[in-house]
Design an enzyme around this catalytic site. Structure first.
Site, PDB file in Angstrom:
ATOM      1  N   TRP A   1       4.214  -3.753  -4.768  1.00  0.00           N
ATOM      2  CA  TRP A   1       4.261  -4.086  -3.439  1.00  0.00           C
ATOM      3  C   TRP A   1       4.416  -5.634  -3.354  1.00  0.00           C
ATOM      4  O   TRP A   1       5.102  -6.077  -2.378  1.00  0.00           O
ATOM      5  CB  TRP A   1       2.721  -3.855  -2.711  1.00  0.00           C
ATOM      6  CG  TRP A   1       2.700  -2.318  -2.735  1.00  0.00           C
ATOM      7  CD1 TRP A   1       1.542  -1.640  -3.250  1.00  0.00           C
ATOM      8  CD2 TRP A   1       3.463  -1.492  -1.718  1.00  0.00           C
ATOM      9  NE1 TRP A   1       2.024  -0.356  -2.785  1.00  0.00           N
ATOM     10  CE2 TRP A   1       3.041  -0.216  -1.852  1.00  0.00           C
ATOM     11  CE3 TRP A   1       4.461  -1.724  -1.038  1.00  0.00           C
ATOM     12  CZ2 TRP A   1       3.437   1.013  -1.341  1.00  0.00           C
ATOM     13  CZ3 TRP A   1       5.122  -0.622  -0.330  1.00  0.00           C
ATOM     14  CH2 TRP A   1       4.654   0.645  -0.481  1.00  0.00           C
TER      15      TRP A   1
ATOM     16  N   ASP B   1      -1.504  -9.510   1.259  1.00  0.00           N
ATOM     17  CA  ASP B   1      -1.322  -8.340   1.722  1.00  0.00           C
ATOM     18  C   ASP B   1      -2.744  -7.643   1.194  1.00  0.00           C
ATOM     19  O   ASP B   1      -2.969  -7.644   0.088  1.00  0.00           O
ATOM     20  CB  ASP B   1      -0.213  -7.494   0.955  1.00  0.00           C
ATOM     21  CG  ASP B   1      -0.004  -5.936   1.065  1.00  0.00           C
ATOM     22  OD1 ASP B   1      -0.922  -5.518   1.893  1.00  0.00           O
ATOM     23  OD2 ASP B   1       0.770  -5.553   0.841  1.00  0.00           O
TER      24      ASP B   1
ATOM     25  N   LYS C   1      -5.170   3.281   4.691  1.00  0.00           N
ATOM     26  CA  LYS C   1      -5.884   3.286   3.301  1.00  0.00           C
ATOM     27  C   LYS C   1      -7.289   3.411   3.766  1.00  0.00           C
ATOM     28  O   LYS C   1      -8.165   3.958   3.202  1.00  0.00           O
ATOM     29  CB  LYS C   1      -5.443   2.247   2.214  1.00  0.00           C
ATOM     30  CG  LYS C   1      -4.318   2.625   1.513  1.00  0.00           C
ATOM     31  CD  LYS C   1      -3.120   1.970   1.815  1.00  0.00           C
ATOM     32  CE  LYS C   1      -1.755   2.383   1.269  1.00  0.00           C
ATOM     33  NZ  LYS C   1      -0.652   1.680   1.180  1.00  0.00           N
TER      34      LYS C   1
HETATM   35  C1  LIG Z   1       0.504   0.979   0.898  1.00  0.00           C
HETATM   36  C2  LIG Z   1       0.873  -0.316   0.633  1.00  0.00           C
HETATM   37  C3  LIG Z   1       1.732  -1.045   1.449  1.00  0.00           C
HETATM   38  C4  LIG Z   1       2.796  -0.510   2.508  1.00  0.00           C
HETATM   39  O1  LIG Z   1       2.128  -0.001   3.719  1.00  0.00           O
HETATM   40  P1  LIG Z   1       2.928   0.508   4.870  1.00  0.00           P
HETATM   41  O2  LIG Z   1       1.949   0.429   5.851  1.00  0.00           O
HETATM   42  O3  LIG Z   1       3.460   1.840   4.528  1.00  0.00           O
HETATM   43  O4  LIG Z   1       4.183  -0.364   4.893  1.00  0.00           O
HETATM   44  C5  LIG Z   1       2.078  -2.442   1.130  1.00  0.00           C
HETATM   45  N1  LIG Z   1       1.072  -2.984   0.507  1.00  0.00           N
HETATM   46  C6  LIG Z   1       0.250  -2.478  -0.189  1.00  0.00           C
HETATM   47  C7  LIG Z   1      -0.665  -3.229  -1.270  1.00  0.00           C
HETATM   48  C8  LIG Z   1      -0.034  -1.208  -0.106  1.00  0.00           C
HETATM   49  O5  LIG Z   1      -0.950  -0.405  -0.631  1.00  0.00           O
END
Ligand SMILES: *Cc1c(COP(=O)(O)O)cnc(C)c1O
Length: 366
Positions: A101, A169, A193
């Site tokens: 990511w 993030d 999540k």
């Molecule tokens: C799942 C995830 C993403 C991607 O998220 P989307 O909402 O599908 O764009 C980005 N960063 C992390 C750490 C993730 O777990």
């Protein structure tokens, strides 16, 4: 009706009481005679939902007054672009590479900025968070991935970036434990999540980073000021996902907020890590000191790759038959992965470990 223990990395398990409440309000939300899915986002019935969600985010994450809370779309992946588009001034940003990511965020930012990767754990298959004590330099921002969903690592102490905004993030660990928002310039999380169904992205941004003097070619929808000015109502927000987020936040609040979640999550993770560290059949892939409370990848200790692959497949299939689903590891790490987000009950983690013990005994090499 039979519910399974769902260890999916995302979208993922939601609290059962939240699903029940949403179901009970499906046809008639609060006497409105409509579903939340059907009502205008500008209606009297909807306004308290989005405002209440924001109030709960502020309360549970102790968001300081000089931050805006935004409900956007496009996932965390769109933030990979929105952050550079909105923060670019000098034209340079620092990134820490801790896995897939962060790498995607780097690739996207490079379209607008010079990116310096100031630390990486790639050389050790991303099994740890690299040490970054302080960051200095001519940077518009420093970007980290707080919890690495695929490799199962998480930041402990944050780097000291001084006056440079720290951007994180937090898609896979938002609200899993207390977090000092004031340390960040921007924190963003795809909600699917730990917070809600897919479709909404939570963005918490410090007001001084919301600029009105952006280049004219930045699309309206990709400017933080557009959404900040309109209370996330510039266009139709993801009404239903925001509503379910509110129910999830109410559930978190009843369990003691971020602190209550942190305590529960540490207990849950310890059940699995303690077993992984003590047994002779499985092992955790993330190094101690860098381990995630949310995503726990693990391998068997079988040396022969073909045999290991066959055993992994057998494990995932037998676990599924036992009501423990979505345990296959990400292809980059292999083996298995248990995602044990806020809504995974302790009983689910215990059931997994009980199953692993039985599986290890039945498949120990003669
Ligand atoms: C799942 C995830 C993403 C991607 O998220 P989307 O909402 O599908 O764009 C980005 N960063 C992390 C750490 C993730 O777990």
């Amino acid at each position: 009706m039979k519910r399974v223990y769902n260890f999916s990395a995302g979208p993922s398990v939601l609290p059962q009481t939240v699903l029940e409440k949403a179901a009970s309000e499906m046809l008639d939300y609060n006497g409105s005679g409509q579903s939340v899915m059907e009502m205008s986002h500008r209606s009297k019935a909807y306004k308290p939902i989005i405002e209440g969600t924001e109030a709960l985010v502020r309360e549970l994450l102790t968001v300081p007054a000089n931050y805006k809370v935004l409900f956007l779309q496009g996932g965390a992946s769109l933030q990979f672009a929105m952050v550079p588009l909105n923060l670019k001034k000098k034209g340079k940003a620092a990134f820490v590479d801790t896995g897939v990511w962060s790498d995607k965020a780097i690739k996207e930012a490079k379209k607008w900025l010079q990116v310096d990767v100031i630390a990486s754990s790639k050389a050790t298959q991303y099994d740890r968070i690299p040490e970054v004590a302080t960051v200095t330099g001519d940077y518009d921002y420093v970007h980290i991935t707080l919890n690495n969903t695929i490799v199962g690592t998480a930041w402990g102490a944050l780097p000291d970036t001084g006056d440079i905004p720290l951007v994180a993030d937090a898609s896979s660990n938002i609200l899993s434990e207390p977090l000092d928002i004031s340390k960040f310039g921007i924190i963003y999380a795809g909600a699917q999540k730990n917070l809600a169904p897919a479709g909404v992205t939570l963005v918490i941004v410090r007001e001084d980073l919301i600029r009105e003097d952006l280049p004219a070619d930045v699309p309206t929808m990709l400017r933080y000021d557009t959404h900040a000015k309109e209370g996330s109502m510039y266009n139709t927000p993801p009404c239903w996902s925001v509503y379910v987020m509110k129910l999830v936040l109410e559930w978190v609040k009843a369990l003691g907020g971020a602190e209550g979640m942190g305590k529960l999550n540490r207990e849950k993770a310890a059940i699995l890590y303690d077993y992984l560290d003590s047994g002779d059949f499985f092992r955790a892939t993330a190094q101690k000191g860098s381990r995630s409370l949310m995503n726990i990848p693990f391998l068997t200790k079988i040396g022969d790759p073909e045999k290991a692959e066959a055993i992994n497949k057998k494990f995932v299939a037998e676990a599924e038959a036992a009501g423990l689903v979505n345990l296959a590891g990400h292809r980059l790490v292999g083996g298995m992965r248990a995602s044990i987000y806020n809504a995974m009950p302790k009983e689910g983690v215990q059931a997994l470990v009980d199953f692993m013990k039985k599986f290890a005994a039945a498949n120990a090499e003669a």
